[in-house]
Design an enzyme around this catalytic site. Structure first.
Site, PDB file in Angstrom:
ATOM      1  N   ASN A  55      34.552  -4.844  18.830  1.00  0.00           N
ATOM      2  CA  ASN A  55      34.699  -5.255  17.672  1.00  0.00           C
ATOM      3  C   ASN A  55      34.877  -4.514  16.378  1.00  0.00           C
ATOM      4  O   ASN A  55      34.782  -3.247  16.644  1.00  0.00           O
ATOM      5  CB  ASN A  55      33.498  -6.264  16.977  1.00  0.00           C
ATOM      6  CG  ASN A  55      32.588  -5.141  16.340  1.00  0.00           C
ATOM      7  OD1 ASN A  55      32.731  -4.786  15.249  1.00  0.00           O
ATOM      8  ND2 ASN A  55      31.472  -4.623  17.145  1.00  0.00           N
TER       9      ASN A  55
ATOM     10  N   CYS B 273      28.140   3.394  12.680  1.00  0.00           N
ATOM     11  CA  CYS B 273      29.093   2.242  12.772  1.00  0.00           C
ATOM     12  C   CYS B 273      30.392   3.134  12.955  1.00  0.00           C
ATOM     13  O   CYS B 273      30.968   4.074  12.367  1.00  0.00           O
ATOM     14  CB  CYS B 273      29.331   1.445  11.218  1.00  0.00           C
ATOM     15  SG  CYS B 273      30.562   0.429  11.524  1.00  0.00           S
TER      16      CYS B 273
ATOM     17  N   GLY C  11      28.261  -5.614  25.099  1.00  0.00           N
ATOM     18  CA  GLY C  11      28.209  -6.558  26.176  1.00  0.00           C
ATOM     19  C   GLY C  11      27.806  -5.877  27.431  1.00  0.00           C
ATOM     20  O   GLY C  11      27.551  -4.459  27.362  1.00  0.00           O
TER      21      GLY C  11
ATOM     22  N   GLY D 141      22.186  -2.690  23.899  1.00  0.00           N
ATOM     23  CA  GLY D 141      23.366  -2.196  24.449  1.00  0.00           C
ATOM     24  C   GLY D 141      23.626  -2.901  25.735  1.00  0.00           C
ATOM     25  O   GLY D 141      23.185  -2.665  26.890  1.00  0.00           O
TER      26      GLY D 141
END
Lengths: 305, 241
Positions: free
Chosen positions: A69, A131, A218, A244
């Site tokens: 993302n 981020c 993921g 995570g």
């Protein structure tokens, strides 16, 4: 009988399961489909001083066992979060919430944390210095021990609530950064944020994401996250929120054995909106099977000697 | 939003790279213009597919094979189950249609026009459809639209069937309002050619499909909107290209 309670810097959670920031919005979408009060807590969408649109689309790409993302901290800004989102959130969630705060300068981090510190419903502050999808901010504060410590000190000076620094895995030595945060007064650390990655569209011969790179999350990242929680546990004495790729109750136990006191669930919420609820429900059964009475007993339990 | 396990009744090829899948399962909460988000074995993210038609206990989807996910879908057999999130997106508002709405679908944007046409016709509105394809071998559902009682025009870009050209080449018609779905260049062309207000259905890469991740946000004249939750349908008045 199993006891799933855990305590983060004086804040007791009924269970260690916390949906991760950016995968749970401000809770409403999920509150429409289940009672989110079953969760230990949840970490709301990363909030900055100014409202942000974030990056241009596409912001999402699929990977093997995960996703990228590059949302880029889209949020309505701290004013609106305090005046609109938190009051709405209180109607659907009665427990203390984790306030995820991000910024582009030390002053911005401090100002946002000082303001959110006064909010009754906030149980702890998670300071996002990791981020990977914004420029001149976010991760740039989390990639050196010095700047991570500087943000920690600035935030600690203006808050009375527990401060957890959210760390980036995109560094050479995450344990050194965690240690620097601890020395600067952090009450805990939260790790990992996403791993920087990218995909290329074969037909267009160009990056899939408009931002070129994005953060990988993921199940693909779970072993990396687990290894980092392990290393940080050996380096610091403050509590760790591990995250995570956590997708099931067994993953929660594994994270806790590596050293986590609580565990955040991220991308799994996006694929299965009931994922966090299912993990909460599954946890006592998995504990029974593994002969775990008190969940707190297993924190760091895989470290011997 | 509901999480429903559907059972595949049929899955057949209806045009080049295009499949029609009929499923049985609970369709409560589904409305025209909405989509379902499908979990496929071996793929991490769900696949958002627009709703072509539904009854209380069946669902019809038409999808184009464009990647590994839709290719895997095309190989699924009757009897297999599909985990779907349903009732996603805002859908089309038929209350603004006037008495002569125009429906404009292009390629994979044709399917949502079908169930919308059904609804508009049931409301007693004289509906006209323009279905645009690249070529004759990609065309589908002309007969189905006509069977509904919908005046139907087909365009193909290469002229191999129907009117030669794009959907905009068939738009010189008398209509009170329009609804459209298709690739973005087509939506822009429709925007420029159209003479009334209308509703546009957009596509974007999505993370969750139900409003949580902010992965598909776009800018509109009235603020930021999530294509999956506040869209996929936007009105002409709010679109920023």
């Amino acid at each position: 009988m199993t006891n799933t309670q855990v305590t983060l810097s004086g804040l007791t959670l009924s269970n260690p399961v916390i949906p991760a920031s950016g995968t749970f919005g401000y809770g409403y979408e999920f509150a429409e489909i289940y009672d989110i009060n079953c969760l230990g807590s949840f970490s709301f969408k990363g909030t900055t001083r100014e409202p942000r649109f974030g990056n241009e689309p596409p912001r999402i790409a699929e990977t093997a066992s995960g996703m990228l993302n590059a949302v880029g901290l889209q949020n309505p800004g701290i004013d609106k979060v305090i005046s609109e989102e938190l009051p709405k959130l209180r109607k659907v969630f009665r427990k203390p919430v984790v306030a995820n705060i991000s910024g582009f300068s030390i002053d911005e981090y401090a100002e946002c944390c000082e303001r959110i510190d006064k909010e009754e419903g906030v149980g702890l502050i998670e300071v996002n210095i990791s981020c990977p999808n914004v420029h001149c901010g976010g991760m740039s504060f989390g990639t050196s021990p010095e700047s991570a410590a500087e943000v920690t000190r600035a935030v600690k000076a203006v808050t009375s609530k527990p401060v957890y620094m959210k760390l980036s895995p995109n560094v050479t030595d995450i344990a050194a950064i965690a240690k620097a945060c601890e020395d600067a007064g952090a009450d805990g650390v939260s790790l990992i944020n996403t791993l920087m990655g990218m995909r290329i569209d074969l037909r267009h011969r160009a990056p899939v994401l408009r931002n070129v790179t994005g953060g990988l999350s993921g199940p693909a990242v779970f072993p990396v996250a687990l290894r980092m929680v392990w290393q940080v546990y050996e380096a610091v004495r403050i509590p760790i929120i591990g995250m995570g790729g956590v997708a099931c109750a067994e993953d929660v136990i594994e994270m806790m054995l590596a050293g986590a006191t609580a565990v955040e669930v991220g991308a799994a919420n996006l694929v299965d909106p009931f994922a966090s609820k299912k993990i909460v429900e599954e946890l006592p059964r998995v504990m029974e099977r593994l002969h775990i009475e008190n969940l707190t007993d297993i924190i760091g339990g895989a470290h011997h000697g | 939003m509901y999480n429903v396990d559907f059972k595949i009744i049929s899955n057949r090829k209806i045009a080049k790279n295009t499949f029609e899948m009929t499923l049985s399962g609970d369709t409560r909460g589904i409305a025209p213009g909405q989509f379902v988000n499908l979990k496929l074995d071996g793929f991490y993210l769900r696949r958002p597919i627009s709703v072509c038609d539904y009854t209380p206990d069946t669902l019809t989807l038409i999808y184009k094979v464009v990647g590994h996910g839709t290719e895997a879908m095309s190989k699924m057999a009757p009897g297999e189950t599909l985990d779907a999130l349903t009732g996603l997106g805002n859908g089309y508002d038929t209350s603004r249609s006037g008495d002569r709405p125009l429906l404009i679908g292009g390629g994979a944007g044709v399917p949502p026009m079908y169930v919308l046409a059904k609804k508009l016709l049931a409301e007693g509105k004289k509906s006209t459809a323009i279905l645009g394809f690249n070529s004759a071998d990609e065309a589908f559902y002309e007969a189905e639209f006509k069977a509904l009682g919908c005046e139907t025009y087909v365009t193909t870009a290469d002229g191999s069937y129907g009117i030669r050209g794009f959907v905009t080449d068939a738009m010189d018609l008398d209509y009170t309002y329009f609804y459209t779905c298709g690739p973005e260049p087509m939506l822009r062309a429709v925007y420029n050619k159209s003479v009334t207000s209308g509703q546009f259905s957009f596509e974007e890469r999505m993370g969750c499909g139900f409003g949580a991740c902010m992965g598909c946000t776009c800018k509109t004249k009235y603020g930021h909107k999530r294509i999956c939750k506040d869209g996929p349908v936007l009105t002409r008045e709010e679109i920023v290209w």
